[in-house]
Design an enzyme around this catalytic site. Structure first.
Site, PDB file in Angstrom:
ATOM      1  CG  ASP A 129      -2.181   0.691   1.148  1.00 62.00           C
ATOM      2  OD1 ASP A 129      -2.220   1.313   0.171  1.00 62.00           O
ATOM      3  OD2 ASP A 129      -3.184   0.430   1.638  1.00 62.00           O
TER       4      ASP A 129
ATOM      5  CG  ASP B  10      -9.136   2.357  -1.296  1.00 59.13           C
ATOM      6  OD1 ASP B  10      -8.312   2.223  -2.111  1.00 59.13           O
ATOM      7  OD2 ASP B  10      -9.241   2.186  -0.064  1.00 59.13           O
TER       8      ASP B  10
HETATM    9  C1  GLA Z   1      -5.844   1.341   1.359  1.00 57.16           C
HETATM   10  C2  GLA Z   1      -6.129   0.361   0.178  1.00 57.16           C
HETATM   11  C3  GLA Z   1      -7.110  -0.407   0.498  1.00 57.16           C
HETATM   12  C4  GLA Z   1      -7.102  -1.084   1.748  1.00 57.16           C
HETATM   13  C5  GLA Z   1      -6.732  -0.245   2.805  1.00 57.16           C
HETATM   14  C6  GLA Z   1      -6.434  -0.848   4.100  1.00 57.16           C
HETATM   15  O1  GLA Z   1      -7.009   2.402   1.183  1.00 57.16           O
HETATM   16  O2  GLA Z   1      -6.172   1.025  -1.143  1.00 57.16           O
HETATM   17  O3  GLA Z   1      -7.581  -1.563  -0.605  1.00 57.16           O
HETATM   18  O4  GLA Z   1      -5.837  -2.219   1.703  1.00 57.16           O
HETATM   19  O5  GLA Z   1      -5.915   0.800   2.343  1.00 57.16           O
HETATM   20  O6  GLA Z   1      -6.081   0.030   5.213  1.00 57.16           O
END
Ligand code: GLA
Length: 464
Positions: free
Chosen positions: A216, A271
């Site tokens: 991430d 996301d």
């Molecule tokens: C980010 C990622 C998500 C998830 C969250 C977890 O937002 O893009 O897919 O993994 O972190 O904290």
């Protein structure tokens, strides 16, 4: 008399003008010759250009000699291949499950084990969903000092048996274990990040026998992703273990332009959330990068929301079909221990999965829009095939608010009607009985889609 006159005139003409006529004939012949030569060389050049471009399309044994140049414009993947990381992984998009979309931080080892059990029991594992991926929140809030080495460790309350034991359990079921880390100081949920600890953390993950790392982008300390992500690639490479490297950079720095040489997949967007608006927006963003994806390196429009309750059956069916066509990683994001029959039906459509896992690995894309705000859409992509046949996957996607007819001319799909062999409906699981000469189309419900594989024999053949 008249006849004589003509003859005389003819004779005198030929006598006087023969050299002139002969010269003209020679000029015309030379001109014709040049014309013929230029037609044949331009045809040859067209073919050479076509075959040069099709080198890219030719990966995995696709017969380059039978591709018409029309295909090369429509289904171009010319940006693929020059940069791809060659670690032997991700020859087809990864398939499996990830904890984040449904469980968020409420994840523990029981959920992971039961999910592994459910993937096997439902038949999803056999269909290819083999990665069981733990997302954020698995780690202890602090590193643990072991002989002065600050090591990542699992949260003792939620993962008391440790990650190695979990990997053993998952491997025992014939599945693979994935885990989550961050290319920053902390993960998004404030667990330790790996920035500056890449080598150490990669060694720990390898010692736990982890198979997949989602990496991430939170708490980046102002350092560019193009500096932070390669460090973990090199660290993973330095271990003896093959670990799929999934870059989760959210599309911030256009990762398709640099991540193929760094990871096996790269998120192209922010996301996803469990809504029609989010899913459609993300599909459109991911579509822009279609030319860059292929075996070994995939655009990642984020995990599936199918089965989480925020969309209708039709919307989830569209979501799954488009993700499959776009060669997205198919990572289930719902609770597979408690799926409705409809969710299972969508996720286990083998014909659609086969499109996603096709060995050609060409990302299908939006090729035609009509209707209000372009809400009637045609998406398509080439599939692998045995010469002389060519196969196309086609999705008719109705993003309008009422049922509508969606059609596209065969030519826009790159197809000549006379050479169509068959059209198969992947949701009805049957071949179409009849198709129209000029165009391809169907009535599609609002927010629903139709998905087909069309097989045909193009007219463009190489002599060699
Ligand atoms: C980010 C990622 C998500 C998830 C969250 C977890 O937002 O893009 O897919 O993994 O972190 O904290």
């Amino acid at each position: 008399m008249a006849l004589n006159l003509v003859r005389t005139r003819d004779l005198s003409l030929s006598k006087l003008e023969f050299p002139l006529i002969a010269k003209r004939v020679r000029m015309v012949s030379v001109f014709l010759l040049i014309l013929l030569l230029s037609i044949s060389t331009s045809h040859k050049r067209l073919f050479i250009e076509a075959t040069e471009h099709t080198e890219k399309l030719a990966f995995h044994g696709f017969d380059k000699s039978i591709l018409a140049s029309k295909y090369l414009q429509i289904y171009n993947n010319s940006k693929y291949g020059t940069l791809q990381l060659d670690n032997g992984l991700g020859k087809t998009p990864p398939m499996g499950w990830n904890s984040w979309n449904h469980f968020g931080c409420s994840v523990d080892e029981r959920v992971i084990k039961e999910t592994a059990d459910a993937l096997v029991a439902t038949g999803l594992a056999e269909l290819g969903y083999v990665y069981v991926n733990i997302d954020d929140c698995w780690a202890n809030k602090r590193r643990i000092l072991v002989f002065v080495a600050p090591l990542l460790a699992p949260d003792p309350n939620t993962f008391p048996s440790g990650i190695k034991a979990l990997a053993d359990y998952v491997h025992g079921k014939g599945l693979k274990l994935g885990i989550y880390g961050d290319a920053g100081q902390l993960t998004c949920q404030q667990r330790p990040g790996s920035l500056g600890f890449e080598l150490l953390d990669a060694m720990v993950l390898a010692s736990w026998e982890v198979d997949y790392l989602k990496y991430d982008n939170c708490y980046d300390m102002g350092i560019s992703p193009q500096k932070r992500y390669p460090a973990m690639r090199d660290a993973l490479n330095s271990t003896a273990r093959s670990i799929f490297y999934s870059i989760c950079e959210w599309g911030v720095d256009d990762p398709a332009l640099w991540a193929p040489r760094v990871g096996n997949s790269w998120r192209t967007t922010i996301d996803i959330s469990d809504s029609w608006e989010s899913m459609t927006r993300i599909a459109d963003i991911n579509d822009k990068w279609a030319e860059y994806a292929g075996p070994g390196g995939w655009n990642d429009p984020d995990m599936l929301e199918v089965g989480n309750g925020g969309m209708t059956y039709q919307e989830y069916r569209s979501h799954f079909s488009i993700w499959a066509l776009m060669k997205a990683p198919l990572l289930i994001g719902c609770d597979v221990r408690n799926m409705s029959p409809q969710t299972l039906e969508i996720l286990s459509n083998k014909e659609v999965i086969d499109v996603n896992q096709d060995s050609l690995g060409l990302q299908g894309r939006k090729i035609n829009v009509s209707g209000k705000d372009g809400c009637l859409q045609v998406w398509a992509g080439l599939l692998s095939s045995s010469a002389p046949e060519i196969r196309l996957a086609i999705v008719l996607w109705n993003r309008c608010s009422t049922a509508s007819m969606i059609s596209v001319s065969w030519l826009e799909l790159g197809v000549i009607f006379d050479v169509i062999v068959s059209v198969r409906d992947l949701w009805e699981h049957k071949f179409l009985d009849s198709i129209s000469r000029d165009s391809f189309g169907a009535e599609v419900d609002s927010h629903d889609c139709k998905m087909y594989i069309m097989t045909h024999i193009p007219l463009f053949h190489s002599e060699s």
